[in-house]
Design an enzyme around this catalytic site. Structure first.
Site, PDB file in Angstrom:
ATOM      1  N   ASP A 182       0.846  -1.188   0.000  1.00  0.00           N
ATOM      2  CA  ASP A 182       0.000   0.000   0.000  1.00  0.00           C
ATOM      3  C   ASP A 182       0.883   1.241   0.000  1.00  0.00           C
ATOM      4  O   ASP A 182       1.547   1.523   0.993  1.00  0.00           O
ATOM      5  CB  ASP A 182      -0.901  -0.056   1.246  1.00  0.00           C
ATOM      6  CG  ASP A 182      -1.662   1.236   1.469  1.00  0.00           C
ATOM      7  OD1 ASP A 182      -1.783   2.025   0.512  1.00  0.00           O
ATOM      8  OD2 ASP A 182      -2.145   1.447   2.607  1.00  0.00           O
ATOM      9  N   ASP A 201      -3.908   3.892   2.699  1.00  0.00           N
ATOM     10  CA  ASP A 201      -5.348   3.728   2.942  1.00  0.00           C
ATOM     11  C   ASP A 201      -5.689   2.293   3.351  1.00  0.00           C
ATOM     12  O   ASP A 201      -6.853   1.916   3.411  1.00  0.00           O
ATOM     13  CB  ASP A 201      -6.170   4.150   1.709  1.00  0.00           C
ATOM     14  CG  ASP A 201      -5.869   3.282   0.493  1.00  0.00           C
ATOM     15  OD1 ASP A 201      -4.979   2.409   0.579  1.00  0.00           O
ATOM     16  OD2 ASP A 201      -6.522   3.465  -0.552  1.00  0.00           O
ATOM     17  N   ASP A 230      -1.905  -1.189  -3.890  1.00  0.00           N
ATOM     18  CA  ASP A 230      -2.217  -0.434  -5.110  1.00  0.00           C
ATOM     19  C   ASP A 230      -1.099  -0.608  -6.145  1.00  0.00           C
ATOM     20  O   ASP A 230      -0.074  -1.237  -5.868  1.00  0.00           O
ATOM     21  CB  ASP A 230      -2.448   1.046  -4.773  1.00  0.00           C
ATOM     22  CG  ASP A 230      -1.405   1.576  -3.802  1.00  0.00           C
ATOM     23  OD1 ASP A 230      -0.216   1.322  -4.046  1.00  0.00           O
ATOM     24  OD2 ASP A 230      -1.770   2.204  -2.780  1.00  0.00           O
ATOM     25  N   ASP A 272      -5.400 -10.462 -15.914  1.00  0.00           N
ATOM     26  CA  ASP A 272      -6.542 -11.313 -15.577  1.00  0.00           C
ATOM     27  C   ASP A 272      -7.729 -10.805 -16.400  1.00  0.00           C
ATOM     28  O   ASP A 272      -8.092  -9.633 -16.305  1.00  0.00           O
ATOM     29  CB  ASP A 272      -6.831 -11.159 -14.072  1.00  0.00           C
ATOM     30  CG  ASP A 272      -7.393 -12.410 -13.452  1.00  0.00           C
ATOM     31  OD1 ASP A 272      -8.275 -13.025 -14.091  1.00  0.00           O
ATOM     32  OD2 ASP A 272      -6.985 -12.761 -12.338  1.00  0.00           O
ATOM     33  N   ASP A 275     -10.375 -15.921 -16.739  1.00  0.00           N
ATOM     34  CA  ASP A 275     -11.079 -16.274 -15.510  1.00  0.00           C
ATOM     35  C   ASP A 275     -12.345 -17.093 -15.780  1.00  0.00           C
ATOM     36  O   ASP A 275     -13.129 -16.732 -16.664  1.00  0.00           O
ATOM     37  CB  ASP A 275     -11.474 -14.969 -14.808  1.00  0.00           C
ATOM     38  CG  ASP A 275     -12.155 -15.195 -13.482  1.00  0.00           C
ATOM     39  OD1 ASP A 275     -11.466 -15.591 -12.536  1.00  0.00           O
ATOM     40  OD2 ASP A 275     -13.381 -14.981 -13.390  1.00  0.00           O
ATOM     41  N   HIS A 314      -5.081 -17.176  -5.035  1.00  0.00           N
ATOM     42  CA  HIS A 314      -5.933 -16.345  -4.177  1.00  0.00           C
ATOM     43  C   HIS A 314      -7.265 -17.012  -3.827  1.00  0.00           C
ATOM     44  O   HIS A 314      -8.087 -16.402  -3.167  1.00  0.00           O
ATOM     45  CB  HIS A 314      -6.193 -15.025  -4.916  1.00  0.00           C
ATOM     46  CG  HIS A 314      -6.936 -15.262  -6.201  1.00  0.00           C
ATOM     47  ND1 HIS A 314      -6.383 -15.947  -7.269  1.00  0.00           N
ATOM     48  CD2 HIS A 314      -8.195 -14.963  -6.576  1.00  0.00           C
ATOM     49  CE1 HIS A 314      -7.273 -16.040  -8.235  1.00  0.00           C
ATOM     50  NE2 HIS A 314      -8.375 -15.453  -7.837  1.00  0.00           N
ATOM     51  N   ASP A 315      -7.500 -18.224  -4.310  1.00  0.00           N
ATOM     52  CA  ASP A 315      -8.772 -18.912  -4.061  1.00  0.00           C
ATOM     53  C   ASP A 315      -8.632 -20.105  -3.122  1.00  0.00           C
ATOM     54  O   ASP A 315      -9.627 -20.798  -2.866  1.00  0.00           O
ATOM     55  CB  ASP A 315      -9.358 -19.440  -5.387  1.00  0.00           C
ATOM     56  CG  ASP A 315      -9.842 -18.326  -6.298  1.00  0.00           C
ATOM     57  OD1 ASP A 315     -10.267 -17.272  -5.785  1.00  0.00           O
ATOM     58  OD2 ASP A 315      -9.809 -18.521  -7.531  1.00  0.00           O
TER      59      ASP A 315
HETATM   60  C1  GLC Z   1     -12.267 -17.247 -10.504  1.00  0.00           C
HETATM   61  C2  GLC Z   1     -11.391 -16.389  -9.617  1.00  0.00           C
HETATM   62  C3  GLC Z   1     -12.091 -16.129  -8.320  1.00  0.00           C
HETATM   63  C4  GLC Z   1     -13.369 -15.389  -8.603  1.00  0.00           C
HETATM   64  C5  GLC Z   1     -14.235 -16.153  -9.604  1.00  0.00           C
HETATM   65  C6  GLC Z   1     -15.327 -15.290 -10.145  1.00  0.00           C
HETATM   66  O1  GLC Z   1     -12.441 -18.498 -10.006  1.00  0.00           O
HETATM   67  O2  GLC Z   1     -10.142 -17.009  -9.443  1.00  0.00           O
HETATM   68  O3  GLC Z   1     -11.304 -15.418  -7.407  1.00  0.00           O
HETATM   69  O4  GLC Z   1     -14.078 -15.200  -7.413  1.00  0.00           O
HETATM   70  O5  GLC Z   1     -13.493 -16.599 -10.718  1.00  0.00           O
HETATM   71  O6  GLC Z   1     -14.802 -14.309 -10.999  1.00  0.00           O
END
Ligand code: GLC
Length: 561
Positions: A28, A32, A36, A105, A207, A332-333
């Site tokens: 950051d 905030d 970023d 992405d 995605d 991240h999932d």
């Molecule tokens: C993909 C992304 C995930 C997101 C989902 C909906 O699986 O990796 O983080 O929530 O798509 O866009």
């Protein structure tokens, strides 16, 4: 069908080591509490120092952030919290100046409900944008059930009184699915892709891509339908027009530039996966399958090392001659890599993180290394629902409550598997908020930051961080780790995952211990004489042709001719 030998052909995107950055949590710059683009710019030299060759940055388009940027309201604008287009231009230049490729992405299965297209579409049944989304007029009765990942009730149809119709959303109600059967929608998407390629992006991570094509008559599910991964994908995605659309995208966009595209999700069979990326298909370049991170049956019935080996080896075998796969253990999932596949106790976190990084960087396929895993960051294990930030956690909780599920069990599972585990701020140093921000971060910092942070690891030669750098350099400088064939060795060993990589006359052997105790590994005859190329301990004990590995020891050996 004759199979072309595309898997061994040289391509620049096969040679990348991709570093994944979750921008909200990286650095950051303006205090905030939210990461970023300027924050990424400040850390460009750090990223370069890792030895990675490409980055994939999670979405930073304009978004109301119902799903942290995966709900896009303008594809040509930067999210206010993250900065502006000048910051983007500076950031991508900064990467390119350092010879680092940039992967964008691309979230085009759905938009935000605050995107202008949806606002128009929702306004009237006769609006020009009506067919940009999937609508079901209420006079036709309730549409057949479709599953939604993030909906409070798990229902993908949302009734909208304004035009007395339901719209489809496979993710949250604020993420309406785009109608890819409409050529206008596809044209808009290709325009967006051209826009970003012209701004310099080198690749796209597509995605939720397996869902773009669906049976738009939305028939009832067949008898016996189950809400499991295979059935959900089969009856929600991989629809009849998928390959036509992808081939069109290839023709209109991908083939015109030196870019690559990787599909998140690959259908439900090897055949599906190959159909997306085999070279003679002229579609995409790389698949990103989930089986590796889905291995095991949850906390009560976790995977064994045999399961882990089996999953990775079967994908490797299937893509040996044709197509190309991604290698990853976190994103991240899913939970943090060391918590899920290693051992995040104080005693073994360091050794097992290094061991897993060795796996990522010595397997065949393009490695995706998730930010923080180069430090051995672990799960935060939230206990109370108020600590969670993720819509999947919050709505999943409401759904479980309304279904009368065992909430103690639900919370235990959430604590381990929640996506928030991998979204806690990057740990830069031991100052307040781990040096991530001068203000309270948007999500709690993991309290182990005083020990686990970049500054501490920079000065320690045998830190997880410096080991990671050794391994990226090893991969980059040794094509055997990129193009060499893969073969399991001592396949049934319950403690050690061992495999060889062979290219021309070069033979390398990787030994990975997955246990807390010593383990013995009989070196094959052709590896009795070797050089050590990588090791997460200071020594390798050999006795009588057998290696005695320490807990989570990971060694990379090259045959001495
Ligand atoms: C993909 C992304 C995930 C997101 C989902 C909906 O699986 O990796 O983080 O929530 O798509 O866009």
């Amino acid at each position: 069908m004759a199979k072309s030998k595309t898997s061994s052909s040289k391509k620049w995107w096969k040679e990348q080591i991709i570093y994944q950055i979750y921008p909200r949590s990286f650095f950051d710059s303006d205090g905030d509490g939210i990461g970023d683009l300027k924050g990424i710019i400040e850390k460009l030299d750090y990223i370069k120092s890792l030895g990675v060759t490409a980055v994939w940055v999670n979405p930073f388009y304009a978004s109301p952030n119902d799903d942290n940027g995966y709900d896009i309201s303008d594809y040509r604008k930067i999210m206010d919290e993250f900065g502006n287009m000048d910051d983007f231009n500076e950031m991508i230049k900064g990467f390119h100046d350092r010879d680092i490729k940039f992967v964008m992405d691309l979230v085009v299965n759905h938009t935000s409900d605050e995107h202008e297209w949806f606002k128009q579409s929702r306004s009237s049944r006769y609006n020009l944008y009506r067919d940009y989304y999937h609508w079901w007029p209420a006079e036709n009765g309730k549409p057949n059930y479709r599953f939604s990942y993030f909906d409070e009730k798990g229902d993908a149809w949302k009734y909208d009184a304004h035009t007395d119709a339901y719209y489809l959303h496979y993710f949250s109600a604020k993420q309406p699915d785009l109608n890819w059967e409409n050529p206008e929608v596809r044209r808009e998407i290709y325009d967006i892709m051209h826009f970003w390629v012209k701004k310099g992006v080198d690749g796209f991570r597509l995605d939720a891509f397996q869902f773009i094509s669906k049976d738009t008559s939305f028939p009832p599910f067949p008898k016996g339908y189950q809400n499991n991964v295979v059935d959900v994908i089969k009856h929600h995605g991989m629809g009849p027009t998928l390959h036509d659309h992808i081939r069109e995208m290839n023709k209109e966009v991908l083939s015109k530039y030196e870019v690559f595209a990787v599909s998140e999700g690959v259908g439900s069979s090897f055949e599906d996966a190959h159909s997306l990326v085999d070279e003679d298909r002229n579609e995409l370049q790389m698949v990103y399958h989930f089986e590796g991170v889905e291995v095991g049956n949850g906390l009560d019935d976790p995977h064994t090392l045999a399961d882990f080996k089996q999953v990775h080896s079967k994908w490797e075998a299937s893509f040996k001659d044709n197509g190309w796969i991604s290698i990853f253990l976190a994103n991240h999932d899913v939970p943090r890599m060391v918590s899920r596949f290693g051992n995040d106790s104080d005693e073994f976190r360091v050794a097992s993180s290094k061991m897993l990084n060795t796996f990522l960087l010595t397997m065949r396929g393009t490695p995706y290394c998730y930010f923080g895993d180069e430090l051995g960051m672990k799960n935060i294990y939230f206990q109370h629902i108020s600590e969670y930030q993720d819509i999947a956690a919050k709505n999943g909780y409401k759904k479980a409550l309304s279904e009368g599920r065992d909430m103690k069990k639900f919370m235990q599972n959430l604590s381990f598997y929640s996506r928030d585990n991998s979204r806690t701020p990057m740990q830069w140093d031991n100052s307040e908020h781990a040096g991530f921000s001068s203000d309270l971060p948007w999500i709690a910092v993991n309290q182990d930051y005083k020990e686990v942070n970049v500054a501490a690891q920079e000065t320690c030669p045998d830190s997880v961080l410096n080991h990671f750098r050794q391994l990226t350099s090893l991969r980059t400088n040794n094509p055997v780790l990129i193009y060499g064939t893969y073969q399991q060795v001592d396949k049934d060993n319950p403690e050690v995952y061992a495999y060889s990589r062979t290219l021309d006359s070069q033979v390398w052997l990787v030994l990975l211990s997955f246990v807390e105790t010593d383990s013995i590994f009989q070196l094959p005859d052709n590896m009795q004489s070797f050089e050590i190329q990588g090791n997460n301990y200071s020594e390798l004990r050999i006795n009588d042709g057998r290696a005695k590995l320490k807990a989570y020891q990971a060694v990379v050996l090259s045959q001495k001719g």
